[in-house]
Motif scaffolding. Structure first.
Motif, mmCIF file in Angstrom:
data_model
loop_
_atom_site.group_PDB
_atom_site.id
_atom_site.type_symbol
_atom_site.label_atom_id
_atom_site.label_comp_id
_atom_site.label_asym_id
_atom_site.label_seq_id
_atom_site.Cartn_x
_atom_site.Cartn_y
_atom_site.Cartn_z
ATOM 1 N N LEU A 119 -9.785 26.136 -18.731
ATOM 2 C CA LEU A 119 -9.123 24.681 -18.107
ATOM 3 C C LEU A 119 -10.029 24.309 -16.942
ATOM 4 O O LEU A 119 -10.790 25.015 -16.271
ATOM 5 C CB LEU A 119 -7.628 24.839 -17.751
ATOM 6 N N PHE A 120 -9.825 22.986 -16.761
ATOM 7 C CA PHE A 120 -10.304 22.493 -15.462
ATOM 8 C C PHE A 120 -9.218 21.482 -14.957
ATOM 9 O O PHE A 120 -8.636 20.938 -15.771
ATOM 10 C CB PHE A 120 -11.695 21.994 -15.769
ATOM 11 N N ALA A 121 -9.289 21.163 -13.801
ATOM 12 C CA ALA A 121 -8.376 20.062 -13.177
ATOM 13 C C ALA A 121 -9.227 19.109 -12.415
ATOM 14 O O ALA A 121 -10.294 19.133 -11.879
ATOM 15 C CB ALA A 121 -7.267 20.840 -12.271
ATOM 16 N N THR A 122 -8.683 17.664 -12.610
ATOM 17 C CA THR A 122 -9.259 16.686 -11.654
ATOM 18 C C THR A 122 -8.206 16.029 -10.807
ATOM 19 O O THR A 122 -7.058 16.093 -11.197
ATOM 20 C CB THR A 122 -9.837 15.661 -12.807
ATOM 21 N N THR A 123 -8.769 15.423 -9.836
ATOM 22 C CA THR A 123 -7.589 14.536 -8.882
ATOM 23 C C THR A 123 -8.464 13.393 -8.761
ATOM 24 O O THR A 123 -9.538 13.192 -8.639
ATOM 25 C CB THR A 123 -7.625 15.575 -7.358
ATOM 26 N N SER A 124 -7.446 12.578 -8.105
ATOM 27 C CA SER A 124 -8.073 10.980 -8.061
ATOM 28 C C SER A 124 -7.584 10.222 -7.019
ATOM 29 O O SER A 124 -6.312 10.633 -6.548
ATOM 30 C CB SER A 124 -8.022 10.512 -9.488
ATOM 31 N N ALA A 125 -8.315 9.217 -6.895
ATOM 32 C CA ALA A 125 -7.429 8.168 -5.600
ATOM 33 C C ALA A 125 -6.363 7.429 -6.542
ATOM 34 O O ALA A 125 -5.528 6.785 -5.764
ATOM 35 C CB ALA A 125 -8.539 7.183 -5.513
ATOM 36 N N ASP A 126 -6.062 7.567 -7.808
ATOM 37 C CA ASP A 126 -4.986 7.120 -8.139
ATOM 38 C C ASP A 126 -3.708 7.765 -8.264
ATOM 39 O O ASP A 126 -2.600 7.481 -8.681
ATOM 40 C CB ASP A 126 -5.149 6.772 -9.711
ATOM 41 N N LYS A 127 -3.757 8.787 -7.177
ATOM 42 C CA LYS A 127 -2.539 9.673 -6.796
ATOM 43 C C LYS A 127 -2.150 10.538 -7.722
ATOM 44 O O LYS A 127 -0.885 11.280 -7.985
ATOM 45 C CB LYS A 127 -1.470 8.712 -6.268
ATOM 46 N N THR A 128 -2.902 10.930 -8.755
ATOM 47 C CA THR A 128 -2.525 11.965 -9.800
ATOM 48 C C THR A 128 -3.269 13.090 -9.726
ATOM 49 O O THR A 128 -4.551 12.938 -9.439
ATOM 50 C CB THR A 128 -2.404 11.179 -11.356
ATOM 51 N N ALA A 129 -2.823 14.110 -10.501
ATOM 52 C CA ALA A 129 -4.094 15.148 -10.827
ATOM 53 C C ALA A 129 -3.721 15.469 -12.365
ATOM 54 O O ALA A 129 -2.794 15.128 -13.007
ATOM 55 C CB ALA A 129 -3.695 16.397 -10.090
ATOM 56 N N LYS A 130 -4.843 15.904 -13.217
ATOM 57 C CA LYS A 130 -4.633 16.289 -14.422
ATOM 58 C C LYS A 130 -5.244 17.510 -14.640
ATOM 59 O O LYS A 130 -6.378 18.051 -13.973
ATOM 60 C CB LYS A 130 -5.337 15.145 -15.300
ATOM 61 N N VAL A 131 -4.716 18.265 -15.865
ATOM 62 C CA VAL A 131 -5.359 19.536 -16.271
ATOM 63 C C VAL A 131 -5.908 19.406 -17.324
ATOM 64 O O VAL A 131 -5.089 18.922 -18.521
ATOM 65 C CB VAL A 131 -4.158 20.668 -16.050
ATOM 66 N N SER A 149 -8.312 20.775 -21.077
ATOM 67 C CA SER A 149 -8.700 22.046 -22.093
ATOM 68 C C SER A 149 -10.307 21.703 -21.784
ATOM 69 O O SER A 149 -10.702 20.754 -22.450
ATOM 70 C CB SER A 149 -8.264 22.051 -23.379
ATOM 71 N N SER A 150 -11.049 22.979 -21.705
ATOM 72 C CA SER A 150 -12.415 22.822 -22.028
ATOM 73 C C SER A 150 -12.729 23.321 -23.618
ATOM 74 O O SER A 150 -13.987 23.224 -23.542
ATOM 75 C CB SER A 150 -13.045 23.928 -20.810
ATOM 76 N N ALA A 151 -11.990 23.378 -24.194
ATOM 77 C CA ALA A 151 -12.097 23.870 -25.565
ATOM 78 C C ALA A 151 -11.819 22.454 -26.390
ATOM 79 O O ALA A 151 -12.644 22.135 -27.161
ATOM 80 C CB ALA A 151 -11.149 24.837 -26.139
ATOM 81 N N SER A 152 -10.697 21.801 -26.254
ATOM 82 C CA SER A 152 -10.511 20.528 -26.755
ATOM 83 C C SER A 152 -11.009 19.309 -26.085
ATOM 84 O O SER A 152 -10.941 18.173 -26.645
ATOM 85 C CB SER A 152 -8.991 20.419 -26.959
ATOM 86 N N TRP A 153 -11.437 19.408 -24.762
ATOM 87 C CA TRP A 153 -11.564 18.364 -23.847
ATOM 88 C C TRP A 153 -10.270 17.219 -23.758
ATOM 89 O O TRP A 153 -10.651 15.967 -23.590
ATOM 90 C CB TRP A 153 -12.848 17.725 -24.168
ATOM 91 N N GLU A 154 -9.231 17.922 -24.024
ATOM 92 C CA GLU A 154 -8.196 16.923 -23.941
ATOM 93 C C GLU A 154 -7.387 17.279 -22.639
ATOM 94 O O GLU A 154 -7.002 18.428 -22.172
ATOM 95 C CB GLU A 154 -7.156 16.873 -25.153
ATOM 96 N N CYS A 155 -6.441 16.270 -22.113
ATOM 97 C CA CYS A 155 -5.664 16.290 -21.090
ATOM 98 C C CYS A 155 -4.412 17.141 -21.622
ATOM 99 O O CYS A 155 -3.697 16.538 -22.370
ATOM 100 C CB CYS A 155 -5.413 15.015 -20.314
ATOM 101 N N VAL A 156 -4.034 18.037 -20.855
ATOM 102 C CA VAL A 156 -3.155 18.888 -21.422
ATOM 103 C C VAL A 156 -1.812 18.770 -20.308
ATOM 104 O O VAL A 156 -0.632 19.193 -20.731
ATOM 105 C CB VAL A 156 -3.233 20.550 -21.484
ATOM 106 N N ARG A 157 -2.099 18.570 -19.012
ATOM 107 C CA ARG A 157 -0.869 18.309 -18.214
ATOM 108 C C ARG A 157 -1.288 17.205 -17.104
ATOM 109 O O ARG A 157 -2.442 17.054 -16.560
ATOM 110 C CB ARG A 157 -0.955 19.472 -17.027
ATOM 111 N N LEU A 158 -0.130 16.285 -17.066
ATOM 112 C CA LEU A 158 -0.460 14.999 -16.235
ATOM 113 C C LEU A 158 0.605 15.379 -14.957
ATOM 114 O O LEU A 158 1.878 15.666 -15.025
ATOM 115 C CB LEU A 158 -0.112 13.832 -16.697
ATOM 116 N N LEU A 159 0.072 15.450 -13.499
ATOM 117 C CA LEU A 159 0.763 15.843 -12.587
ATOM 118 C C LEU A 159 0.935 14.769 -11.595
ATOM 119 O O LEU A 159 0.083 14.456 -10.847
ATOM 120 C CB LEU A 159 -0.099 17.236 -11.756
ATOM 121 N N ASN A 160 2.313 14.249 -11.691
ATOM 122 C CA ASN A 160 2.694 13.141 -10.721
ATOM 123 C C ASN A 160 3.523 13.431 -9.579
ATOM 124 O O ASN A 160 4.089 14.574 -9.664
ATOM 125 C CB ASN A 160 3.562 12.165 -11.674
ATOM 126 N N GLY A 161 3.404 12.921 -8.582
ATOM 127 C CA GLY A 161 4.326 12.950 -7.363
ATOM 128 C C GLY A 161 3.723 12.905 -5.989
ATOM 129 O O GLY A 161 4.375 12.670 -5.126
#
Length: 1201
Positions: free
Chosen positions: A1051-1063, A1065-1077
Motif C-alpha cells: 500500500l501507499f498513502a497520499t495527502t493533499s491540499a484538498d484536506k483529504t488523505a487516501k490509501v 493498492s500498489s497491486a491494483s493501483w486503485e484507491c482503497v480508502r478515502l480518509l476525510n476529517g
C-alpha cells in the motif's frame, strides 16, 4: 435647595458660565464639604473652561442650601464680587448668622457652641480631609435616638482632629444638636481619674445651665462613679436633651460603660469593639489610611512657611515613608519649624526607625512616636502580646491570610481568626474585607516599630517561621494555589534569608522540584527575582545555572498546559547543575516508562526571553539606569518590566492603533511612544502630530544637556524630524531617504543620528546641521535576499564608544564597523522579523524584539566574536553503529558534513554560486550530494558535477547500494544518475514541480520502482532503469503534499491540499480508502511498521490515527491543547515517524512531540529555539533524533535511558 435660590441660579447661569473658573471655586467647596472628590474629577474632565463651569452649575442645582451658600462664599473669596452680588439677595437664611458663615463651614454661632462645649480648636497647621469628615457627619445626622458613633484607627491617624472637625458644621448643630456639643478627653485612666473627669464635665454643664437659668443651683460634686453617672444622665436628658457628647481617646470598656446614659455619643478609640458593651444604636467610621500625599506636603509647607511645590525632594520621601501618618507628619513638621535644614536628617531617622528621636512637646498625649505605638501594644494580654510580636516577620505592604498565621502559631484557623479580630478591633492590625478569606496587614509604622522593638530577636523570629513551615509541610510544599500557598512560595526564601539559614536556602533554591512547583503556581518572574535578590548569599556559579535556565525558558513556563520542566532542563549545558539534576530525574523516570530526550549538540545563547504582549512586539528599550525595559507592539499597549526577571511594572493602553516605538528620556522620567495613528505621545509631556503617515520610531537624546526627540515615518520625503518637546512644531527635517524610514537613533554624544530605511540603507546625519554624514548600503551585504525582495533595514543602535552600529534585517541581527562599513558579527535566534535592537547602558547586553512575540537579551561578548554559522533545514543524516553524520547547507551557501555528537565540521565545500536546495548522504560510499537552484547537482568524494536539470533541484537521494543518485526538480522532471559516470535517465511526465519521491519495492518480483508525487495532483510510478512510466494516477483535486509506502510495499498513502488523505493498492493501483476529517491541508503521513495504522498531520497541527484495514478513525492527537500560536502543534505537522514497536508516534511542527499511540496523549514535548521544523531524521532503534530549525540550529536528541 430653596426655590428662590434655584431660580436665581437659573437666571444668572449664562453670566456665571461665561466668567467663572470652576477649578478655583471647587477648592473652597470641597473644604466646606459640599463637593466630593469624585464630583470634582468629573467636572475637571470636561475639555474647556466653559464646559467645566456649566457642569459645576448643573451639579449645584441638584444640591441643598449649604451648597448655594458655599458657592456664594467661594465667589466672594475669589474676587468675583459682581457675580456674587447676583446671588446675594436669594441667599437661604439657614440661621441668623448665615450671612456671616466662614468658608470652613463654621459660623460665629458654631464657634461659640463648640467653645462652650470644650471642643478643641483647629490645629495651627490644618489640612481638611473632606471625605472622612463627611462620613462622620453622615453618621451624626442619622443619630436621632440615643446611640453611639465610633471613630477608630491606629495611633496618630488623626481621629481627634477628625471628630472635632465633624462637629464644626452649622447645619449639623442647628438641626441635630441645638443643645450643644460637649467634649471630654479621656485617655488611659484608672477609676479615680475617670471620676475626676466626669465631675469636671458635670460641673461645666451645671455652670452653663445656671448662666442660662439663674434659678437652677449648683450641686456638690458626685462622690462615686455610680453617682457621677446618674448626675451626668440627669444633665444630658433634662437640661441638654438635644446635645452631643464627644469622648476622645477611649481605651477601656469599663470607661465607655460609665457613659452608657441614654444620650447621643461620638467617641474616638483604637479599639473598635468597645461599643459592643453598651446599649443603643451603633455605627462606626474607620480611619485606616493616612493623608494623601498633597495634603501631607501642604502640612509640611505650612510648618516651614513655604509652598508645597518648593519643598525639597526629601519631603515626598518622608510622606511616603510614614504612609501619610498625620501624627508623624505633624511631629516632623513641628521639628522642622525650629530646624528647617534638617530634612535629610529626619528622613534618615525615620528610615532607620529611630522613633525616639521624633519627639516634640505638643497637645498630643505622647511626646514621641515610640510612646504612642507602645501604648497600643501594652493593653494586650500577655499571650496576645507574644503573638503580636511574631508579626514582626511580615514584609511591608504584604497581606496575609489567617492560614499562614495558623502555621506560624500552630493554632486552629478559628482560634487564629479570634486573635486577629482582637488585633483589628484595637487598630493594631488592618483587615482587607474585599477578599475571601480575609487578608490581614500592618501599617508600615506599626511594622517599623515592631522591627525596632525586636531588633535583637529578628533572626530567631524568622527561624520560627521556617521551622513551623517545615513541620506543617514536611511531605512537600502546598499546591492549592490559594492565598496561603502563594504566601509561602513568595516569602519562604525571604524568611530563610532573614533567619540566616543559608544552607537550607541554597538547598531549596537549587532544587529543580522547587523551581517546577513555584513556576507552575506563580510564574518564572518571581523565581528569577529570588536569584537576583539573594544572589549575594548563594553560590555564584550554581545560581547562574538556575538563573540562566529560567531566563531562557521563562516564556515556556508561562504556557498552559505547563511544560515538563525536566525536559526543558535537559537543554541546559552539560556542566550546569540544572542539567545534572534533570538528567538524574529523567533517568529515574525512564525506568518507570517515562520518555526524555537529551540534547547532545550545541545549545542556546540568549540570556532572557520574555513574552510581554499578545501579538507582535515592534520595539523594546532599556531605561538609562538599566533596571527596566519598555516594550510595545500590535496590542496598542506600552509595558514596562524589570530587566533582570521580566516582572511587569507598568502597563498603559497607549494608542488607538499599533504602537510602533517607545523610548525613555535621559532621566528615565518620560516615555515617548509613536503609532500607526500618526501620533507621537510623550507620557507626562506634550503631544505632537505633524507626520502625514504612520510614525515608525521615536527616540530622545542620550544626555540631558539639550533634550530633543527624533521621529521617523512612512512619509515620502519629510520622513525624519527633530523636535524640542516644549515646542508645538518640529525643529528640523532630514532629507535623503526616498522610502519609509523605519528607525532612528542618536549617537552616544548626540552629535549624529542614524536612520534605517526601507531603501536598504543606513544613513548617519549631523544633528546640528541636519546634513548627511555617511551612508552604508546594507542591502549590498545580502545579495541572495536582494534578488528575491528588497532588503529593509529595520533598526539600528550605537555601541557606547560610537564606533560600531548594530542593525537588524529580516530575522537576524548584525554588527557593523562604521569606519569600514563591514559586517563584524551576527546572531540568530528570532523566528520572524526583528523590529528593535539596543545595547544595555554598560554594553554587556544586547536587546532584540521580534514578530515572534519574544524579547531576547544577548550577551554581547558571545555574539561579537565571529560571524555565526548556522545550517539550513534541508538536511540528511546517516546513523552508523552509534555515529551520527549530518549533511546540510549552511547560511553561507556551503555544503557541510558534521559530527552530530560534537558538532565538529568533517567536510566543508567552497561557497556555491547558486543556492543549495537539497542534500543527500550515501551510506555505502560516504558520498554526499547536493542539488542547487540553477539545476546543477554535485557529488562530493571526487567532486562530480552533474548538469541536466534546468531549474531548482528540490530533493536528492542515494539508492541503498550507493551507485545511483535520484533527483527531482522544479523543472517537472526527475533524473536517475549513475553519478560516477554522469549517465542519467530522465523521467518526464509531471506538469508541475516534483517535490519528492520514494522507492517502491513490489512483490512478487521484488523489483524496485520509483514513486513520485507533484503539485499537479498526480502520482506516477516509474521503472528506474528504463525511465518507463508504469502508472499515472490522478489522486487529488489539489497538490499532493506527501506520500508514504507501507513497510510491506503493498500500500501507499497520499495527502493533499484538498484536506483529504487516501490509501492506494500498489497491486491494483486503485484507491482503497478515502480518509476525510481534516480541516486544513494534510501535509504529512506515515504507516506504522506493522502496517495496521496510518498517521496523518495537517496545517492546523492536528494529527489523526487511522485503522488501515477499514479506514476508521482511531484517535485525534492534541485536540484540546492549543498553544499560544493558536495551533495544535505550534505550526504545520511536517513529519511523522512510528517507533519500531508501533507504540510511540513522533511528530514535528513548531516543536517536536512524542505520542502514546493507543491513548493519543502526548508523552513528551521538545521546544526548539527556532520553529517550523521541516523534517526529522530518526535512528533505526528510535533512540536518536536529528533536525534543524528555521534559524539554523542543529538538534541531536538522545533518548535518556
Amino acid at each position: 435647595m430653596e426655590e428662590g435660590a434655584r431660580s436665581c441660579l437659573l437666571q444668572s447661569r449664562s453670566s456665571l458660565e461665561q466668567d467663572i473658573r470652576a477649578s478655583y471655586l471647587m477648592d473652597h467647596m470641597i473644604s466646606d464639604g459640599v463637593l466630593t472628590g469624585d464630583e470634582e474629577d468629573r467636572i475637571r474632565s470636561k475639555p474647556t473652561r466653559k464646559e467645566q463651569a456649566a457642569a459645576l452649575l448643573e451639579l449645584l442645582l441638584r444640591k441643598d442650601n449649604q451648597a448655594y451658600i458655599s458657592f456664594y462664599n467661594a465667589l466672594v473669596r475669589e474676587s468675583y464680587g459682581d457675580l456674587a452680588s447676583l446671588l446675594h439677595n436669594s441667599l437661604p437664611l439657614v440661621s441668623p448668622e448665615a450671612e456671616k458663615s466662614f468658608s470652613d463651614g463654621g459660623t460665629r454661632y458654631v464657634q461659640a457652641v463648640l467653645s462652650e462645649g470644650g471642643v478643641p480648636q483647629r490645629p495651627v497647621v490644618f489640612v481638611s480631609r473632606p471625605a472622612l469628615v463627611n462620613r462622620v457627619r453622615e453618621k451624626l445626622y442619622r443619630l436621632q435616638e440615643p446611640g453611639w458613633v465610633t471613630v477608630f484607627g491606629m495611633a496618630g491617624s488623626g481621629k481627634s482632629v477628625l471628630a472635632a472637625e465633624a462637629a464644626r458644621d452649622h447645619a449639623l448643630i442647628t438641626e441635630c444638636f441645638p443643645g450643644g456639643v460637649h467634649w471630654l478627653s479621656i485617655g488611659q485612666l484608672d477609676r479615680s481619674d475617670l471620676l475626676v473627669r466626669i465631675q469636671s464635665l458635670c460641673f461645666r454643664l451645671e455652670q452653663q445651665s445656671q448662666e442660662k437659668d439663674p434659678s437652677s443651683s449648683l450641686h456638690r460634686p458626685p462622690g462615686s462613679l455610680e453617682e457621677a453617672k446618674e448626675r451626668l444622665r440627669f444633665l444630658m436628658l433634662r437640661r441638654y436633651p438635644r446635645s452631643l457628647l464627644i469622648l476622645d481617646d477611649i481605651w477601656d470598656s469599663s470607661v465607655i460603660k460609665a457613659f452608657d446614659i441614654q444620650c447621643r455619643v461620638l467617641f474616638t478609640t483604637r479599639d473598635r469593639s468597645l461599643a459592643d458593651c453598651v446599649s443603643g444604636s451603633k455605627s462606626e467610621v474607620a480611619v485606616e489610611s493616612g493623608l494623601e500625599e498633597d495634603q501631607a506636603l501642604e502640612i509640611l509647607a505650612l510648618y516651614v512657611n513655604g509652598k508645597p511645590q518648593r519643598l525639597p525632594e526629601q519631603a515626598r520621601s518622608i510622606v511616603r515613608e510614614c504612609k501619610g501618618s498625620p501624627l508623624v507628619v505633624s511631629l516632623i513638621g513641628a521639628l522642622l519649624r525650629e530646624f528647617p535644614d534638617r530634612w535629610a536628617y529626619y528622613l534618615h531617622t525615620l528610615q532607620q526607625k529611630k522613633f525616639k528621636r521624633i519627639r516634640k512637646s505638643s497637645s498630643y498625649d505622647y511626646d514621641a512616636l515610640d510612646q504612642a505605638m507602645a501604648a497600643s501594644i501594652q493593653v494586650l494580654s500577655e499571650e496576645h502580646r507574644e503573638l503580636y510580636i511574631d508579626l514582626t516577620v511580615l514584609e511591608k505592604d504584604v497581606k496575609v491570610p489567617a492560614k499562614v498565621l495558623s502555621v506560624l502559631w500552630d493554632l486552629e484557623p478559628e482560634e487564629v481568626e479570634d486573635v486577629l479580630q482582637d488585633f483589628v478591633n484595637k487598630s493594631l492590625l488592618f483587615r482587607d474585607c474585599h477578599h475571601r478569606p480575609y487578608l490581614y496587614y500592618l501599617h508600615d509604622l506599626q511594622l517599623d516599630f515592631l522591627a525596632e522593638m525586636n531588633r535583637s530577636g529578628l533572626e530567631s523570629l524568622h527561624t520560627k517561621v521556617v521551622r513551623q513551615y517545615q513541620q506543617r509541610y514536611s511531605q512537600g510544599p502546598p499546591t492549592s494555589g490559594d492565598e496561603e500557598c502563594l504566601y509561602w512560595f513568595r516569602f519562604l526564601t525571604y524568611h530563610m534569608a532573614k533567619a540566616n539559614l543559608t544552607q537550607e536556602l541554597c538547598s531549596l533554591m537549587f532544587s529543580l522540584d522547587w523551581v517546577r512547583t513555584k513556576a507552575q503556581i506563580m510564574g518564572p518572574a518571581h523565581l528569577i527575582n529570588d536569584y537576583v535578590e539573594y544572589g549575594a548569599i548563594l553560590d555564584k556559579e550554581v545560581r547562574g545555572h538556575f538563573q540562566e535556565f529560567l531566563s531562557l525558558n521563562g516564556h515556556q513556563l508561562e504556557q498552559r498546559p505547563f511544560p515538563d520542566v525536566v525536559q526543558l532542563a535537559l537543554s541546559q549545558p552539560d556542566s550546569s547543575e540544572v542539567y545534572r539534576q534533570a538528567l538524574l530525574q529523567a533517568q529515574e523516570r525512564a525506568t518507570r516508562g517515562g520518555l526524555y530526550l537529551d540534547w547532545i549538540s550545541l545549545k542556546s545563547l540568549s540570556r532572557l526571553v520574555v513574552q510581554p504582549h499578545q501579538g507582535s512586539i515592534y520595539a523594546a528599550c532599556f531605561s538609562h539606569d538599566g533596571t527596566k525595559i519598555a516594550s510595545c507592539g500590535s496590542s496598542k499597549t506600552l509595558r514596562v518590566f524589570k530587566s533582570t526577571s521580566g516582572e511587569k511594572m507598568l502597563e498603559i493602553q497607549a494608542h488607538d492603533d499599533e504602537v510602533l516605538c517607545c523610548a525613555f528620556s535621559p532621566d528615565d522620567r518620560l516615555l515617548a511612544t509613536c503609532s500607526s495613528d500618526r501620533k507621537v505621545k510623550v507620557w507626562c509631556g506634550t503631544l505632537h502630530s505633524e507626520h502625514e503617515e504612520q510614525v515608525n520610531h521615536c527616540q530622545f537624546t542620550n544626555t540631558r544637556r539639550r533634550l530633543l526627540l527624533a521621529t521617523c515615518s512612512n512619509d515620502k520625503f519629510l520622513n525624519t524630524k527633530l523636535w524640542n518637546i516644549n515646542k508645538p512644531s518640529s525643529q528640523n527635517t532630514m532629507f535623503g531617504h526616498l522610502e519609509p524610514v523605519n528607525h532612528c537613533c542618536f549617537s552616544p554624544d548626540d552629535a549624529y543620528l542614524s536612520t534605517s530605511s526601507s531603501d536598504g540603507t543606513l544613513k548617519l546625519w549631523e544633528v546640528s546641521s541636519a546634513n548627511e554624514w555617511k551612508s552604508i548600503d546594507v542591502a549590498d551585504m545580502f545579495p541572495e535576499q536582494r534578488e528575491q525582495t528588497a532588503v529593509m533595514v529595520k533598526c539600528s543602535t550605537w555601541s557606547a564608544d560610537g564606533r560600531t552600529i548594530i542593525c537588524a534585517a529580516r530575522n537576524a541581527v548584525f554588527l557593523w564597523d562604521i569606519e569600514t562599513s563591514k559586517k563584524m558579527a551576527d546572531c540568530s535566534g528570532h523566528l520572524s522579523w526583528v523590529h528593535g535592537v539596543q545595547f544595555s547602558p554598560d554594553g554587556s547586553l544586547l536587546l532584540s524584539c521580534s514578530d515572534d512575540q519574544t524579547v531576547r537579551v544577548w550577551e554581547t561578548n558571545r555574539v561579537h566574536t565571529s560571524s555565526a554559522v548556522c545550517l539550513k533545514r534541508d538536511s540528511d543524516v546517516l546513523f552508523n553503529n552509534g555515529d551520527i553524520t549530518v549533511v546540510a547547507a549552511d547560511n553561507r551557501n556551503r555544503l557541510q558534513v558534521r559530527n552530530g555528537r560534537t558538532g565538529a565540521v568533517m567536510f566543508q565545500s567552497e561557497d556555491q554560486k547558486s543556492r543549495i536546495r537539497c542534500t543527500a548522504i550515501c551510506s555505502q560510499t560516504s558520498a554526499v550530494g547536493l542539488g542547487r537552484e540553477d539545476g546543477t547537482i554535485q557529488v562530493h568524494i571526487h567532486i562530480s558535477t552533474l548538469q541536466g536539470h534546468t531549474r531548482t533541484v528540490l530533493h536528492c537521494q542515494f539508492t541503498p547500494e550507493g551507485h545511483t543518485l535520484i533527483t527531482s526538480s522544479e523543472d517537472t522532471t526527475m533524473r536517475v544518475w549513475r553519478w560516477r559516470t554522469g549517465e542519467c535517465v530522465v523521467l518526464e511526465g509531471h506538469k508541475e514541480q516534483v517535490r519528492c519521491f520514494s522507492l517502491l519495492t513490489t512483490s512478487p518480483s521484488s523489483e524496485t520502482h520509483l514513486l513520485s508525487w507533484s503539485f499537479d495532483g498526480t502520482i506516477k510510478v516509474w521503472d528506474m532503469s528504463s525511465g518507463e512510466r508504469l502508472q499515472d494516477l490522478v489522486c487529488h483535486q489539489g497538490a499532493v503534499l506527501a506520500c508514504d509506502v507501507s513497510p510491506d510495499g503493498q500500500l501507499f498513502a497520499t495527502t493533499s491540499a484538498d484536506k483529504t488523505a487516501k490509501v492506494w493498492s500498489s497491486a491494483s493501483w486503485e484507491c482503497v480508502r478515502l480518509l476525510n476529517g481534516h480541516q486544513d491541508c494534510v501535509r504529512s503521513c506515515r504507516f506504522s511498521w506493522d502496517g495496521r495504522r496510518l498517521a496523518t498531520g495537517d496545517d492546523n497541527g492536528e494529527i489523526r490515527l487511522w485503522n488501515v484495514k477499514d479506514g476508521t478513525l482511531l484517535k485525534i492527537c492534541s485536540r484540546d491543547n492549543k498553544d499560544a500560536m493558536d495551533s495544535l502543534h505550534g505550526g504545520w505537522v511536517t513529519d511523522l515517524h512510528f517507533s519500531p514497536d508501533n507504540t510511540v508516534l513522533l511528530s514535528t511542527g513548531g516543536y517536536i512531540k512524542w505520542w502514546n499511540v493507543e491513548k493519543g496523549e502526548a508523552l513528551q514535548t521538545f521546544y526548539p529555539t527556532g520553529a517550523n521544523l521541516k523534517r526529522i531524521h530518526v535512528s533505526p532503534d528510535f533512540s536518536t533524533f536529528v533536525t534543524i530549525d528555521n534559524i539554523g540550529i542543529l538538534y541531536v536528541l538522545k533518548k535518556v535511558e
